[in-house]
Design a protein around this motif. Structure first.
Motif: not given
Length: 124
Positions: A104-124
């Motif tokens: 996964a890739i995760m972004t930790v910010e002061p007020s939230r955490i965003r998580l996406r599983h690998l592999p990342l695929v383009k949404e159509r």
């Protein structure tokens, strides 16, 4: 769970995390402080480590390559001292251990955490 801390993060956080039970190394401790991001990703992949970074480039590299490993945690909180970073990572790794083990890739910010599983695929 094993972590690889990127340049820009406090070296002493690696010691604090290791003392807390998470096998952690810093790029400076393994001669990679001036390495390219691709080399750091490969080292993390080889060692089955999660990259912890301040750098958005790691997410982009994983997206472009459609890689499934390694997981990357991007910290978007400035000037974290070692103990605060260690506490933050202990919390994040504890809460999201399964996601990070799967890739996964995760972004930790002061007020939230965003998580996406690998592999990342383009949404159509």
């Amino acid at each position: 769970m094993k972590l690889l801390l990127d340049q820009g993060l406090p070296r002493s956080a690696a010691t604090l995390l290791t003392e807390a039970g998470i096998d952690t190394i810093h790029v400076a401790g393994i001669g990679l402080s001036a390495a390219d991001d691709t080399d750091i990703l490969q080292r993390a992949r080889n060692d089955e480590r999660i990259v912890v970074t301040l750098d958005a480039d790691f997410h982009a590299l994983l997206a472009l390559s459609a890689a499934t490993t390694p997981s990357v945690i991007r910290i978007r909180i400035e000037r974290l001292r070692a103990q605060i970073l260690a506490n933050l990572l202990l919390s994040v790794v504890g809460e999201f251990a399964e996601d990070l083990k799967q890739g996964a890739i995760m972004t930790v910010e002061p007020s939230r955490i965003r998580l996406r599983h690998l592999p990342l695929v383009k949404e159509r």
